[in-house]
Design a protein around this motif. Structure first.
Motif, PDB file in Angstrom:
ATOM      1  N   UNK A   1      -4.936   1.860   5.966  1.00 26.57           N
ATOM      2  CA  UNK A   1      -6.074   0.959   5.885  1.00 26.57           C
ATOM      3  C   UNK A   1      -6.242   0.317   7.253  1.00 26.57           C
TER       4      UNK A   1
ATOM      5  N   UNK B   1      -7.093  -3.757   1.339  1.00 25.51           N
ATOM      6  CA  UNK B   1      -7.712  -2.591   0.713  1.00 25.51           C
ATOM      7  C   UNK B   1      -8.553  -3.020  -0.494  1.00 25.51           C
TER       8      UNK B   1
ATOM      9  N   UNK C   1     -11.555  -5.177   0.473  1.00 27.42           N
ATOM     10  CA  UNK C   1     -12.564  -4.304   1.089  1.00 27.42           C
ATOM     11  C   UNK C   1     -13.345  -3.544   0.019  1.00 27.42           C
ATOM     12  N   UNK C   2     -12.612  -3.030  -0.980  1.00 27.74           N
ATOM     13  CA  UNK C   2     -13.283  -2.305  -2.070  1.00 27.74           C
ATOM     14  C   UNK C   2     -14.187  -3.235  -2.870  1.00 27.74           C
TER      15      UNK C   2
ATOM     16  N   UNK D   1      -8.459   1.525  -7.078  1.00 29.21           N
ATOM     17  CA  UNK D   1      -9.894   1.803  -7.073  1.00 29.21           C
ATOM     18  C   UNK D   1     -10.571   1.438  -8.386  1.00 29.21           C
TER      19      UNK D   1
ATOM     20  N   UNK E   1       0.844  -1.204   0.000  1.00 30.08           N
ATOM     21  CA  UNK E   1       0.000   0.000   0.000  1.00 30.08           C
ATOM     22  C   UNK E   1       0.876   1.249   0.000  1.00 30.08           C
TER      23      UNK E   1
ATOM     24  N   UNK F   1      -9.339   4.285   5.629  1.00 26.58           N
ATOM     25  CA  UNK F   1     -10.319   3.391   5.033  1.00 26.58           C
ATOM     26  C   UNK F   1     -10.316   2.094   5.826  1.00 26.58           C
TER      27      UNK F   1
ATOM     28  N   UNK G   1      -7.295   8.444  -4.082  1.00 25.61           N
ATOM     29  CA  UNK G   1      -7.095   9.407  -5.156  1.00 25.61           C
ATOM     30  C   UNK G   1      -7.352  10.828  -4.671  1.00 25.61           C
TER      31      UNK G   1
END
Lengths: 371, 290
Positions: free
Chosen positions: A303, B160, B163-164, B277, A253, A334, A357
């Motif tokens: 995260x 991440x 989760x998305x 994303x 990440x 998040x 973003x």
């Protein structure tokens, strides 16, 4: 941990691999003394980076005054931004042929791999694939003589050099295993006009994760002072040349965060992975380090998994009180309890984002304003 | 179905009495994982979170029928722990421990290959088949069951992404963490092969990063797959010669570059996301085509 050439050669020599007679020199005078003792010498800058020859890091001298002059030149130079502070003075060799031999950890096969070529003395990446001989080694049994002989046969070497190279390969494998090396390399391994085979260069990169059981090895230090300091805190840190400081939790990440900043036209100042757990304590220390580098803006991208976002938010608030800074900070939260986390930060005057973003675009804008 | 682990998997936690072992035993039990035993040499006879502790893995297999193990043992002793599990005929060995010497990792993989044992990791977050079984340290709440298989080299980035996907209603069949080290057990190709055969999996997400050649090998394998693969690779901005957190995430001698991996994956017919994303939309598109 990379070892200097002279250190690697000491290990090679101990393992019975022929190496040239040499002396380490930190001053021009010491280089002159080495030449007086050894005769004509090659004087080689000792740096923990490749590409030394091309960068002019090797000079030859026949007499002590010449050696002193060459050493003085070399000691002033930098190779790939690394200052040269030590030289290896070695008896000049009368070279007939240059070979390449190396043993590396191969992630694909999960084994050591032996790599050899009759095109030595150049970067092995530049050697055409058809001129490279590879052989995987079963780590349980090690390198057998027959396997080394087969490699040497495929290289196309004849006796008497062939037998000598086989012997060196077997010894090199022992060095690789004994010192927990990720890579051992002799480039070039040279055949002298008299028929002797000798390691003209040497490289040994030792696995950082095995240093606890390699206490007898000499220590070398790599990276900038700041990188070393942050690493000593147990955090993963790489200095970059931008102005937006970054902290995230987890290697992947963190890399993704740098990529997104760059995509939005910003320049990341560092890679800092505060760890997948995103514990409160390492994050506070990490923030302190980042602020101290005086960036134009800071992006924190977390995260929340097992550590919940509200705990992370409290840690950020806490860290900001401890560190006391005016540097604009953008936070992205998040995952688990993200709403609660964002609210905690809002009460402290920090707008937190849900999307990476948006956060990246914001921090790039802030860094631009601070310009 | 699912791959590697499911509701029948019986787990033994190696180093269950340590801080991490104890904490994650609780988390795994909460998730519904059948944690049947733990080990801690010299502490046999105790209980942790109601789970019986044994001195050896062999005992855990004999008395409790453990089929999988999860290793929290510190790096200097992790090789011993992995050999013990493999020797005791554990089928899936998940190594959470970080900083295991790479020579130890090579020896573990050689022994596992000889015995036909699956190793996940080292330096992995583990493996989860949502709703069935979790062997690892990933958060419990971010996954939902569904048709997407995920194989990832990094933990938090895959959290991440999971989760998305979950937030977009796209559940997961199995999520596998390969581990961030240079030498790991399962690789992308192993995972893709299993996911291709798994009837529950309809599409695959591959989460890669710079360094090594696992993505390039995966790209080659994807060419022969019937199921769609969507990929994201981290590290576009990483400078060469620097280790980006993971031991395996380093561009060395011009190898392991971002561009090389993206080119290979595109040639292998994988859809490539430029941002994490973008993955849910790309996965949705891929599932619609199935």
């Amino acid at each position: 941990m990379k070892l200097y050439e002279y250190m690697a050669k000491e290990l090679f020599g101990k393992a019975g691999i022929p190496v040239p007679a040499g002396r380490l020199a930190f001053t021009a005078q010491e280089a002159a003394d080495a030449c007086a003792e050894l005769g004509p010498v090659a004087i080689k800058a000792q740096v923990l980076a490749g590409g030394r020859g091309k960068a002019g890091g090797i000079k030859f001298a026949d007499t002590p005054p010449e050696a002193a002059a060459a050493a003085a030149d070399l000691l002033g130079m930098a190779i790939r931004d690394l200052a040269v502070d030590r030289l290896l003075c070695e008896q000049k060799l009368s070279i007939e042929r240059e070979l390449y031999v190396g043993i590396a950890v191969d992630g694909t096969t999960r084994r050591p791999v032996l790599i050899a070529s009759v095109q030595g003395g150049v970067n092995i990446e530049e050697v055409p694939e058809k001129s490279i001989v590879r052989r995987r080694i079963g780590v349980t049994w090690g390198l057998f003589g027959y396997a080394a002989r087969e490699v040497v046969r495929r290289m196309g070497l004849d006796e008497p050099a062939a037998g000598k190279v086989v012997d060196i390969l077997l010894r090199l494998y022992r060095v690789f295993r004994q010192y927990d090396a990720e890579l051992v390399e002799i480039n070039p391994l040279v055949i002298l006009t008299g028929g002797e085979v000798i390691a003209a260069d040497g490289r040994c990169n030792v696995d950082d994760d095995a240093l606890w059981r390699q206490r007898d090895l000499p220590q070398t230090t790599e990276g900038t002072e700041l990188e070393r300091k942050v690493k000593s805190l147990g955090l993963s840190y790489v200095e970059l040349d931008g102005d937006i400081a970054v902290m995230a939790n987890g290697a992947g990440i963190t890399m993704a965060t740098l990529d997104i900043i760059q995509r939005y036209g910003g320049r990341p100042a560092n890679f800092l992975d505060a760890g997948g757990g995103a514990g409160v304590e390492p994050m506070t220390r990490a923030l302190e380090v980042l602020i101290a580098t005086k960036p134009r803006a800071v992006l924190v991208n977390i995260f929340g998994g097992i550590t919940r976002c509200d705990d992370v938010a409290n840690a950020i608030v806490q860290a900001r009180r401890t560190v006391k800074t005016d540097v604009p900070m953008v936070v992205r939260l998040s995952g688990t309890n993200e709403d609660e986390g964002i609210e905690i930060l809002a009460r402290d005057g920090l707008t937190a984002y849900r999307s990476m973003e948006e956060a990246a675009a914001r921090v790039v804008a802030l860094a631009g304003e601070a310009n | 179905m699912a791959i590697i682990v499911d509701e029948k998997t019986k787990v033994c936690v190696q180093a269950i009495t340590g801080r991490q072992g104890r904490f994650h035993t609780r988390q795994m039990l909460d998730y519904g994982t059948r944690v049947v035993a733990g080990t801690s040499p010299g502490k046999g006879g105790q209980e942790v979170e109601g789970v019986p502790v044994y001195d050896t893995v062999e005992e855990a297999v004999d008395k409790r029928g453990a089929t999988a193990s999860i290793i929290f043992v510190p790096a200097p002793f992790a090789k011993d722990a992995a050999f013990e599990a493999i020797d005791a005929k554990i089928q899936v060995v998940t190594i959470i421990s970080e900083h295991i010497p790479v020579h130890d990792a090579m020896e573990i993989m050689a022994f596992a290959a000889q015995r036909g044992v699956t190793v996940v990791g080292p330096n992995t977050f583990g493996v989860i088949s949502p709703g069935k079984c979790k062997i690892g340290i990933m958060p419990n709440r971010i996954y939902i069951p569904g048709p997407v298989g995920i194989a990832a080299r990094s933990g938090t980035l895959s959290y991440e992404i999971a989760y998305q996907l979950s937030s977009a209603g796209l559940g997961q069949s199995t999520v596998v963490g390969l581990g961030g080290d240079r030498v790991v057990g399962l690789d992308f190709v192993d995972c893709l092969r299993m996911l291709e055969r798994d009837p529950e999996t309809k599409a695959v997400v591959l989460v890669g990063e710079i360094g090594g050649s696992a993505e390039e090998e995966a790209a080659e394998f994807i060419k022969g797959m019937t199921k769609p693969v969507v990929a994201y690779v981290a590290g576009k901005s990483a400078p060469p010669g620097k280790r980006m957190g993971h031991a395996g995430a380093i561009i060395e001698r011009g190898r392991g570059t971002f561009a090389g991996k993206i080119d290979a994956l595109k040639q292998g017919d994988a859809a490539v996301a430029e941002l994490p994303s973008e993955l849910p939309a790309l996965v949705k598109q891929a599932l619609e085509r199935v």
